[in-house]
Design a protein around this motif. Structure first.
Motif, PDB file in Angstrom:
ATOM      1  N   HIS A   1      56.912  -4.616  27.801  1.00 37.95           N
ATOM      2  CA  HIS A   1      56.333  -3.284  27.964  1.00 37.95           C
ATOM      3  C   HIS A   1      54.864  -3.222  27.546  1.00 37.95           C
ATOM      4  O   HIS A   1      54.263  -2.143  27.581  1.00 37.95           O
ATOM      5  N   VAL A   2      54.310  -4.350  27.140  1.00 38.96           N
ATOM      6  CA  VAL A   2      52.931  -4.367  26.646  1.00 38.96           C
ATOM      7  C   VAL A   2      51.921  -3.988  27.728  1.00 38.96           C
ATOM      8  O   VAL A   2      50.964  -3.254  27.461  1.00 38.96           O
TER       9      VAL A   2
ATOM     10  N   SER B   1      51.645  -1.635  20.878  1.00 39.36           N
ATOM     11  CA  SER B   1      51.826  -0.383  20.150  1.00 39.36           C
ATOM     12  C   SER B   1      53.246  -0.203  19.648  1.00 39.36           C
ATOM     13  O   SER B   1      54.164  -0.953  20.003  1.00 39.36           O
ATOM     14  N   GLU B   2      53.405   0.831  18.828  1.00 41.07           N
ATOM     15  CA  GLU B   2      54.729   1.186  18.322  1.00 41.07           C
ATOM     16  C   GLU B   2      55.632   1.643  19.461  1.00 41.07           C
ATOM     17  O   GLU B   2      56.848   1.427  19.432  1.00 41.07           O
TER      18      GLU B   2
ATOM     19  N   SER C   1      61.712   0.698  15.461  1.00 44.98           N
ATOM     20  CA  SER C   1      60.297   0.332  15.365  1.00 44.98           C
ATOM     21  C   SER C   1      59.784   0.486  13.940  1.00 44.98           C
ATOM     22  O   SER C   1      58.753  -0.083  13.568  1.00 44.98           O
ATOM     23  N   GLY C   2      60.520   1.257  13.125  1.00 49.65           N
ATOM     24  CA  GLY C   2      60.127   1.427  11.732  1.00 49.65           C
ATOM     25  C   GLY C   2      60.255   0.168  10.905  1.00 49.65           C
ATOM     26  O   GLY C   2      59.757   0.105   9.786  1.00 49.65           O
ATOM     27  N   MET C   3      60.921  -0.846  11.456  1.00 51.77           N
ATOM     28  CA  MET C   3      61.045  -2.122  10.735  1.00 51.77           C
ATOM     29  C   MET C   3      59.753  -2.909  10.756  1.00 51.77           C
ATOM     30  O   MET C   3      59.641  -3.928  10.080  1.00 51.77           O
ATOM     31  N   PHE C   4      58.788  -2.461  11.545  1.00 51.21           N
ATOM     32  CA  PHE C   4      57.545  -3.206  11.715  1.00 51.21           C
ATOM     33  C   PHE C   4      56.379  -2.357  11.201  1.00 51.21           C
ATOM     34  O   PHE C   4      55.779  -1.592  11.960  1.00 51.21           O
ATOM     35  N   PRO C   5      56.076  -2.474   9.906  1.00 55.97           N
ATOM     36  CA  PRO C   5      55.062  -1.605   9.289  1.00 55.97           C
ATOM     37  C   PRO C   5      53.672  -1.753   9.889  1.00 55.97           C
ATOM     38  O   PRO C   5      52.882  -0.807   9.859  1.00 55.97           O
ATOM     39  N   ARG C   6      53.350  -2.935  10.438  1.00 57.51           N
ATOM     40  CA  ARG C   6      52.019  -3.138  11.031  1.00 57.51           C
ATOM     41  C   ARG C   6      51.995  -2.782  12.511  1.00 57.51           C
ATOM     42  O   ARG C   6      50.989  -2.958  13.189  1.00 57.51           O
ATOM     43  N   LYS C   7      53.126  -2.322  13.000  1.00 55.98           N
ATOM     44  CA  LYS C   7      53.259  -1.815  14.374  1.00 55.98           C
ATOM     45  C   LYS C   7      52.747  -2.815  15.402  1.00 55.98           C
ATOM     46  O   LYS C   7      53.269  -3.909  15.531  1.00 55.98           O
ATOM     47  N   GLY C   8      51.706  -2.418  16.149  1.00 56.09           N
ATOM     48  CA  GLY C   8      51.200  -3.285  17.215  1.00 56.09           C
ATOM     49  C   GLY C   8      50.735  -4.639  16.728  1.00 56.09           C
ATOM     50  O   GLY C   8      50.835  -5.637  17.449  1.00 56.09           O
TER      51      GLY C   8
ATOM     52  N   PRO D   1      42.344  -7.596  24.376  1.00 52.92           N
ATOM     53  CA  PRO D   1      41.308  -7.125  23.436  1.00 52.92           C
ATOM     54  C   PRO D   1      41.882  -6.194  22.369  1.00 52.92           C
ATOM     55  O   PRO D   1      41.453  -6.232  21.211  1.00 52.92           O
ATOM     56  N   GLN D   2      42.840  -5.373  22.745  1.00 55.21           N
ATOM     57  CA  GLN D   2      43.485  -4.498  21.764  1.00 55.21           C
ATOM     58  C   GLN D   2      44.224  -5.325  20.714  1.00 55.21           C
ATOM     59  O   GLN D   2      44.135  -5.046  19.515  1.00 55.21           O
ATOM     60  N   ALA D   3      44.925  -6.351  21.161  1.00 49.89           N
ATOM     61  CA  ALA D   3      45.647  -7.221  20.230  1.00 49.89           C
ATOM     62  C   ALA D   3      44.685  -7.923  19.278  1.00 49.89           C
ATOM     63  O   ALA D   3      44.955  -8.037  18.077  1.00 49.89           O
ATOM     64  N   MET D   4      43.567  -8.392  19.804  1.00 48.89           N
ATOM     65  CA  MET D   4      42.572  -9.054  18.960  1.00 48.89           C
ATOM     66  C   MET D   4      42.046  -8.100  17.898  1.00 48.89           C
ATOM     67  O   MET D   4      41.843  -8.489  16.736  1.00 48.89           O
TER      68      MET D   4
END
Length: 297
Positions: free
Chosen positions: A87-88, A94-95, A112-119, A180-183
């Motif tokens: 879905h990226v 993103s969350e 998704s709350g299991m991933f505190p750093r989200k994206g 670029p967003q991921a970077m």
């Protein structure tokens, strides 16, 4: 001098007697407030706990292991992130993409709350998975060549490394529009350490499979040069409009020819290495942040 009245002393004494009861009451109120505050979170994550326990039970039954709960938790999280990668392109790193991945695995979107750093967690997962995939495929090829009885020539060290970089860049190119967003996410202080570790692991894996046995200063300079080549190729790929990223492949080949990554590495001085690490990699880091819209305050 202040002299408390007998009445005040009596009142104070009575108050002191009730302090334990008061603390007990406050404690009950705090626990009740905490329960209310976390009730929804507990409710949302209850399904996950049940899934993990069931998976843990199945794993223990199969393997006879009673202390591997972390394996099951990591497996669930990995499955969610793998599904989220689908879905990226639409939702970005993103969350929301992680929530969609959780639903795709049959879980609630609240996972998704299991991933505190989200994206950032999603981007780091992709980076690690891609590194692992590259290592496995390269290792299989190296082992296959070692078992051959024919006289098929082996690729040179430089050709092997160049091909490895090209293949790894193509894994990232699948997400060219959103990378670029991921970077940018991976430059955040909470993720930067893991991002640099992933890059270091990548270049070390490539040199290791290429047969590098160095134990001197060249061990560092080889990996520093390769990291520089990889990051510049990654930035070039983001702007590559050619079919099948042929221009990126040509760019990688030119970088190896220009830098002479194999031949010249052994003669690099400590001053050059220090300057390279402080200048070259810092420049790549700054460019990545700027492309993602992350600027210093």
């Amino acid at each position: 001098m202040f002299h408390p009245s007998p009445r005040l002393l009596v009142c104070t004494t009575r108050s002191i007697k009730h302090i334990p009861t008061l603390y007990k009451t406050i404690g009950c109120i705090c626990r009740k407030s905490l329960h209310v505050a976390t009730k929804s979170q507990t409710k949302n994550s209850a399904y996950l706990q049940q899934i993990v326990e069931n998976s843990h039970s199945d794993y223990n039954t199969e393997h006879g292991n009673h202390n591997d709960g972390s394996h099951c938790v990591n497996s669930v999280k990995s499955s969610i992130l793998d599904q989220a990668l689908l879905h990226v392109t639409e939702l970005g790193w993103s969350e929301k993409a992680i929530a969609a991945g959780a639903k795709g695995c049959g879980y609630s979107s609240s996972a998704s709350g299991m991933f505190p750093r989200k994206g950032a967690d999603l981007a780091l997962h992709f980076y690690q998975s891609s590194n692992r995939s590259l290592f496995d495929s390269l290792q299989a090829e190296v082992q296959e060549r070692a078992l051959r009885d024919d006289d098929t020539p082996k690729p040179s060290v430089q050709a092997f490394i160049r091909d490895a970089v090209d293949r790894r860049i193509r894994m990232t190119a699948v997400y060219q529009s959103t990378w670029p967003q991921a970077m940018g996410l991976m430059t955040h202080p909470s993720a930067a350490g893991d991002a640099l570790t992933n890059l270091g692991q990548l270049v070390d894996d490539i040199w290791y499979l290429a047969g590098d046995k160095s134990h001197d200063m060249s061990w560092y300079t080889k990996r520093a040069e390769l990291a520089f080549i990889y990051k510049t190729a990654e930035l070039f790929m983001l702007q590559d409009k050619s079919e099948d990223f042929t221009e990126t492949s040509k760019f990688i080949q030119r970088r190896f020819e220009d830098l002479g990554v194999v031949v010249s590495t052994l003669s690099l001085s400590k001053d050059f290495t220090a300057g390279f690490l402080n200048g070259g990699m810092q420049s790549m880091w700054t460019i990545a942040k700027n492309m993602a819209g992350v600027y210093p305050r």
